[in-house]
Design an enzyme around this catalytic site. Structure first.
Site, PDB file in Angstrom:
ATOM      1  N   ASP A   1       0.826  -1.214   0.000  1.00 32.25           N
ATOM      2  CA  ASP A   1       0.000   0.000   0.000  1.00 32.25           C
ATOM      3  C   ASP A   1       0.858   1.261   0.000  1.00 32.25           C
ATOM      4  O   ASP A   1       0.594   2.204  -0.740  1.00 32.25           O
ATOM      5  CB  ASP A   1      -0.987  -0.002   1.184  1.00 32.25           C
ATOM      6  CG  ASP A   1      -0.318  -0.297   2.529  1.00 32.25           C
ATOM      7  OD1 ASP A   1       0.912  -0.527   2.561  1.00 32.25           O
ATOM      8  OD2 ASP A   1      -1.028  -0.303   3.552  1.00 32.25           O
TER       9      ASP A   1
ATOM     10  N   ARG B   1     -10.194   2.254   6.443  1.00 29.54           N
ATOM     11  CA  ARG B   1      -9.744   1.427   5.317  1.00 29.54           C
ATOM     12  C   ARG B   1     -10.751   1.452   4.166  1.00 29.54           C
ATOM     13  O   ARG B   1     -10.386   1.334   3.009  1.00 29.54           O
ATOM     14  CB  ARG B   1      -9.557  -0.029   5.749  1.00 29.54           C
ATOM     15  CG  ARG B   1      -8.393  -0.268   6.684  1.00 29.54           C
ATOM     16  CD  ARG B   1      -8.073  -1.762   6.726  1.00 29.54           C
ATOM     17  NE  ARG B   1      -7.254  -2.120   7.877  1.00 29.54           N
ATOM     18  CZ  ARG B   1      -5.930  -2.049   7.922  1.00 29.54           C
ATOM     19  NH1 ARG B   1      -5.256  -1.612   6.880  1.00 29.54           N
ATOM     20  NH2 ARG B   1      -5.264  -2.408   8.996  1.00 29.54           N
TER      21      ARG B   1
ATOM     22  N   ASP C   1       7.148   3.726   3.513  1.00 33.08           N
ATOM     23  CA  ASP C   1       7.456   4.828   4.417  1.00 33.08           C
ATOM     24  C   ASP C   1       8.967   4.771   4.695  1.00 33.08           C
ATOM     25  O   ASP C   1       9.759   5.222   3.870  1.00 33.08           O
ATOM     26  CB  ASP C   1       6.579   4.646   5.665  1.00 33.08           C
ATOM     27  CG  ASP C   1       6.688   5.777   6.659  1.00 33.08           C
ATOM     28  OD1 ASP C   1       6.858   6.922   6.235  1.00 33.08           O
ATOM     29  OD2 ASP C   1       6.612   5.520   7.871  1.00 33.08           O
TER      30      ASP C   1
ATOM     31  N   PHE D   1       0.260  11.559   7.177  1.00 36.23           N
ATOM     32  CA  PHE D   1      -0.317  10.271   7.526  1.00 36.23           C
ATOM     33  C   PHE D   1      -1.605  10.082   6.738  1.00 36.23           C
ATOM     34  O   PHE D   1      -2.579  10.807   6.930  1.00 36.23           O
ATOM     35  CB  PHE D   1      -0.572  10.132   9.026  1.00 36.23           C
ATOM     36  CG  PHE D   1      -0.844   8.713   9.392  1.00 36.23           C
ATOM     37  CD1 PHE D   1       0.212   7.833   9.608  1.00 36.23           C
ATOM     38  CD2 PHE D   1      -2.133   8.229   9.440  1.00 36.23           C
ATOM     39  CE1 PHE D   1      -0.030   6.491   9.887  1.00 36.23           C
ATOM     40  CE2 PHE D   1      -2.386   6.885   9.712  1.00 36.23           C
ATOM     41  CZ  PHE D   1      -1.326   6.023   9.938  1.00 36.23           C
TER      42      PHE D   1
HETATM   43  P1  IMP Z   1       7.639   1.043   6.409  1.00 37.04           P
HETATM   44  O1  IMP Z   1       8.015  -0.336   6.845  1.00 37.04           O
HETATM   45  O2  IMP Z   1       8.153   2.088   7.359  1.00 37.04           O
HETATM   46  O3  IMP Z   1       8.020   1.355   4.981  1.00 37.04           O
HETATM   47  O4  IMP Z   1       6.090   1.156   6.553  1.00 37.04           O
HETATM   48  C1  IMP Z   1       5.231   0.527   5.706  1.00 37.04           C
HETATM   49  C2  IMP Z   1       3.922   0.212   6.390  1.00 37.04           C
HETATM   50  O5  IMP Z   1       3.574   1.206   7.363  1.00 37.04           O
HETATM   51  C3  IMP Z   1       2.806   0.241   5.398  1.00 37.04           C
HETATM   52  O6  IMP Z   1       2.603  -1.039   4.859  1.00 37.04           O
HETATM   53  C4  IMP Z   1       1.626   0.735   6.215  1.00 37.04           C
HETATM   54  O7  IMP Z   1       0.970  -0.363   6.800  1.00 37.04           O
HETATM   55  C5  IMP Z   1       2.233   1.559   7.311  1.00 37.04           C
HETATM   56  N1  IMP Z   1       2.155   3.013   7.017  1.00 37.04           N
HETATM   57  C6  IMP Z   1       3.185   3.845   6.729  1.00 37.04           C
HETATM   58  N2  IMP Z   1       2.766   5.097   6.520  1.00 37.04           N
HETATM   59  C7  IMP Z   1       1.426   5.057   6.652  1.00 37.04           C
HETATM   60  C8  IMP Z   1       0.397   6.070   6.500  1.00 37.04           C
HETATM   61  O8  IMP Z   1       0.622   7.244   6.208  1.00 37.04           O
HETATM   62  N3  IMP Z   1      -0.874   5.630   6.715  1.00 37.04           N
HETATM   63  C9  IMP Z   1      -1.194   4.355   7.034  1.00 37.04           C
HETATM   64  N4  IMP Z   1      -0.264   3.382   7.165  1.00 37.04           N
HETATM   65  C10 IMP Z   1       1.032   3.746   6.978  1.00 37.04           C
HETATM   66 MG    MG Z   2       0.689  -2.236   5.299  1.00 40.00          MG
END
Ligand code: IMP
Ligand code: MG
Length: 169
Positions: A95, A160, A98, A147
């Site tokens: 999705d 969602r 980050d 966010f």
């Molecule tokens: P990462 O491992 O830091 O890249 O984060 C990825 C996961 O964090 C995604 O699969 C989302 O589930 C969650 N996530 C990161 N940013 C957001 C956001 O802005 N809204 C909702 N979920 C987020």
């Molecule tokens: Mg996710």
């Protein structure tokens, strides 16, 4: 908190259709296994799959690192894929990227299973937040550091089901 629209339903659908056509072309109409990263990617995965006319096999993986709006820094695997992906065309469907932590670990995990091709497709990318060395092969939209919720993305399991991408402020 107020909910603002970031990407509307029409723009989302149009962009996902473009991504689907690109993926199908890149894989030369061969069969593709989509690995949907639950729960956030479920709407994106189905919308992508519906726009592909060649064979798509769906599989699911559940992994989480978040609580509320903050990363806890620890990955929890609670559901693994059921397909054998050796020598297969595989696309991980995420999705949002980050920090990149989730995909960094997932990519290595799936690579060890020896797929023929392994690609990453993300609907959203918050590039400026990146801490891990990971580059998606397909990106729907690059977004600012906000966010976001909707179209699968949640804030404490809520929002969602919104048909668009919004952000909370
Ligand atoms: P990462 O491992 O830091 O890249 O984060 C990825 C996961 O964090 C995604 O699969 C989302 O589930 C969650 N996530 C990161 N940013 C957001 C956001 O802005 N809204 C909702 N979920 C987020
Ligand atoms: Mg996710």
């Amino acid at each position: 908190m107020v909910l603002h629209t970031l990407i509307n339903e029409i723009d989302l659908k149009n962009r996902i259709k473009e991504l689907a056509q690109q993926i199908q072309k890149d894989f030369d109409n061969e069969e593709i296994i989509f690995i949907c990263i639950l729960k956030g990617s479920v709407f994106f995965t189905t919308e992508l799959a519906k726009n592909i006319t060649s064979s798509v096999i769906l599989d699911f993986m559940r992994v989480s690192s978040y609580s509320g709006t903050h990363s806890t820094g620890k990955l929890n695997f609670s559901l693994d894929i059921s397909e054998n992906i050796i020598d297969k065309n595989v696309v991980i469907i995420e999705d949002i990227i980050d920090t990149g932590r989730t995909l960094y670990y997932l990519k290595n995990y799936f690579k060890e299973k020896k797929p023929k091709v392994l690609k990453i497709c993300t609907l959203l990318d918050k590039k400026e937040r990146r801490e891990f060395d990971i580059e998606p092969d397909y990106t729907g939209f690059n977004i600012p550091d906000k966010f976001v919720v909707g179209f699968g993305l949640d804030y404490d399991e809520k929002y969602r089901n919104l048909p668009f991408i919004g952000y909370l402020e």
